[in-house]
Design an enzyme around this catalytic site. Sequence first.
Site, short mmCIF file in Angstrom:
data_model
loop_
_atom_site.label_atom_id
_atom_site.label_comp_id
_atom_site.label_asym_id
_atom_site.label_seq_id
_atom_site.Cartn_x
_atom_site.Cartn_y
_atom_site.Cartn_z
N GLU A 1 -18.79 4.39 0.28
CA GLU A 1 -18.21 3.81 -0.88
C GLU A 1 -19.06 3.56 -2.07
OE1 GLU A 1 -18.24 2.48 2.29
OE2 GLU A 1 -16.16 2.77 2.95
N HIS B 1 -5.55 -3.98 2.13
CA HIS B 1 -5.99 -4.84 3.01
C HIS B 1 -6.72 -6.05 2.52
CE1 HIS B 1 -4.97 -1.47 5.28
NE2 HIS B 1 -5.12 -2.14 6.52
N ASP C 1 -7.31 -6.83 12.46
CA ASP C 1 -8.68 -6.50 12.33
C ASP C 1 -9.66 -7.92 12.33
OD1 ASP C 1 -8.24 -3.81 12.71
OD2 ASP C 1 -8.07 -3.35 10.42
N ARG D 1 -1.22 -5.02 3.09
CA ARG D 1 -1.10 -4.13 4.43
C ARG D 1 0.44 -4.46 4.89
NH1 ARG D 1 -1.49 -5.72 9.69
NH2 ARG D 1 -2.05 -4.12 11.34
N PHE E 1 -14.23 -3.23 1.59
CA PHE E 1 -15.03 -2.31 1.21
C PHE E 1 -15.27 -2.07 -0.27
CE2 PHE E 1 -13.40 -0.47 5.53
CZ PHE E 1 -14.20 -1.21 5.98
N ARG F 1 0.99 -1.20 -0.13
CA ARG F 1 0.04 -0.16 0.13
C ARG F 1 0.76 1.16 -0.07
NH1 ARG F 1 -2.12 0.43 6.29
NH2 ARG F 1 -0.72 -0.75 6.97
#
Lengths: 302, 328
Positions: B68, B118, B126, B176, B93, B20
Amino acid sequence: MNATLQVAQLKQTIGSPAPHIAQLEAVAAEIRRIAIAAIYHATSGHPGGSLSCADILAVLYGTVLNLPTSDNPDVDRDRFVLSKGHAAPALYATWAAYGLMSQAEALTLRKLGSRAQGHPHVLDCPLAESSTGSLGQGFSVAIGMAMGLRLQVRSPRVYALLGDGELQEGEVWEGAMCAAHHGLSNLCAVIDYNKLQSDDRNAAIMGLEPLAQKWRAFGWNTLEINGHDIPGILAAFDTAKNELSLPTVIIAHTTKGKGVGYMEDQPLWHGSVKLTPEQVQQALTALGTETSKIESLINGRG
Amino acid sequence: MAVVEKAAPHLIGTSGDSLREAFGKALVEWSRERPNVVVLDADIAGGTGAHHFRKAQPHRFFQFGIAEQNMMAAAGGMAATGLIPVVTTFAVFCLRAVEQARLSIAYAKRNVKIVASHPGIDTGPDGGSAQALEDMAAFRAIPGMTVISPADAEEMRQATRAILDFDGPVYMRTGRSPSARLFNPAHKFEIGKGQILRDGRDVTIVACGVEVARALEAAELLAVSKVSARVVNMPTIKPIDAQLLAEASAETGCIVTAEDHNIHGGLGGAVAEAIAQTYPCPIEFVGVRDQFGQSGEPEELAEHYGLTAPHIAAAAQRAIARKIGSRQ
């Protein structure tokens, strides 16, 4: 009168308001006739919501949108997105009424290989500006267009027509927040508020009221009009153009099925209906269609 | 004969940059001379790498808030005005806005780049709600959508340029965790092309994303057992490099796919579809086996869900055992 007018011809009449309005009313009637005939030939489609927005479309394409003409083919055009894509019959009929699509092609609605797809598809019809049919998305696309044009310091304005049931999509309110936050005064949304949706009245399915208060609370310049009153529609678009800091929403109160008595305000005529020859004859007669025109519409030759 | 990519014979080490971060920096680098590039964010720029662009090109950075669906469809509208919108958010998302990507981007052939950080269990602590294991399958099923998952920071840098210069909708995964360093700048990323990173005779391991480094480690483990494994980096999942796969099947007789994704519908599915139409061979699938993830550190999770080098090596042995002629 011959209601098939070129956009450029119509624009030349600005300055003589009375005939101007009469011409727009005649175009709106023509839009309704072609839309009904197209749905008849398709044996499916959405008549109610096509009839309710005909006056708005007649005004948009007749006087509001700055579109390329033979005199000015390279104009950076205004954008109109039919977010309530199921009113595609009315969109094609509008193009046909203004000479932007042949009537014969508008009558190929929903047929295999036709450019007149069941819901507008921009790759078939560039004038559709976006492909729509899944509610909420055309509104967001219009927001993106308004942002993109503003970033590039370009002058076109962006218009989107939404259905009332469409406002139940969460995406619409994401977009409402976004357009107000970014101060998109080059954006104008119109809501065809005919109070009915697919299965029943809005109020029975998922109530929308107080609708104007919702849009005001979201930060929009909010106008309410009778969506069948041509002078009122013209005035609202003028007001929107003069708004310099906020996006404008025009809540247009309409009657679903407007112009065809047996369809008016009846949820049954929302969509995917098969019209009988008797029903289409009755509808076209109610819309003040000349006998020769009825024949040309029903035999499909345009 | 197989042409082995010279830019990456072995693992070079850890770059320190996550994919990222590499993406965010590449976006700044390549957008300087591409004034039509705009970046869309849903309040997550600090996590996607887009914060680098926000700092460098603030007037071309568009904040959409945590919304989104509107962002994805609006990107289609921005593209319609001649811009090249880059939609940035987490992979999970992006799943929320698949239908917007389908209608307002892909169906309309809009030149939009969707870049998702991610992805997979690499997302780590998470937990299952945030670990997208379905994104490549979902976006791969959309007609006209190109799907890319680079393996290291250098490849990410080149892929970022490639997608900006490619005319059409793209879905690209970043990552990530700090990434392994595989390639030097002599590497040549090209959309639709895989590369042989290590040649071998007995089995081909086809991998993308974080699994490429693990595939190279697996080849080392297999070499100890006298198994000669070819390793293919497959950064473009769609359109898949069917020619390279057909050669791998014909020359090594079996394949293992490795991805940080559900074993259904992602790289493994794409490889199986391609091979079924050319030179069918036994295929073993390394990935998350049709379940959701959970909290944990990425390496712990990779071990738990069977994505590490020893798991890939074991899958290679199973694939070899299934070859016709090996069943005596």
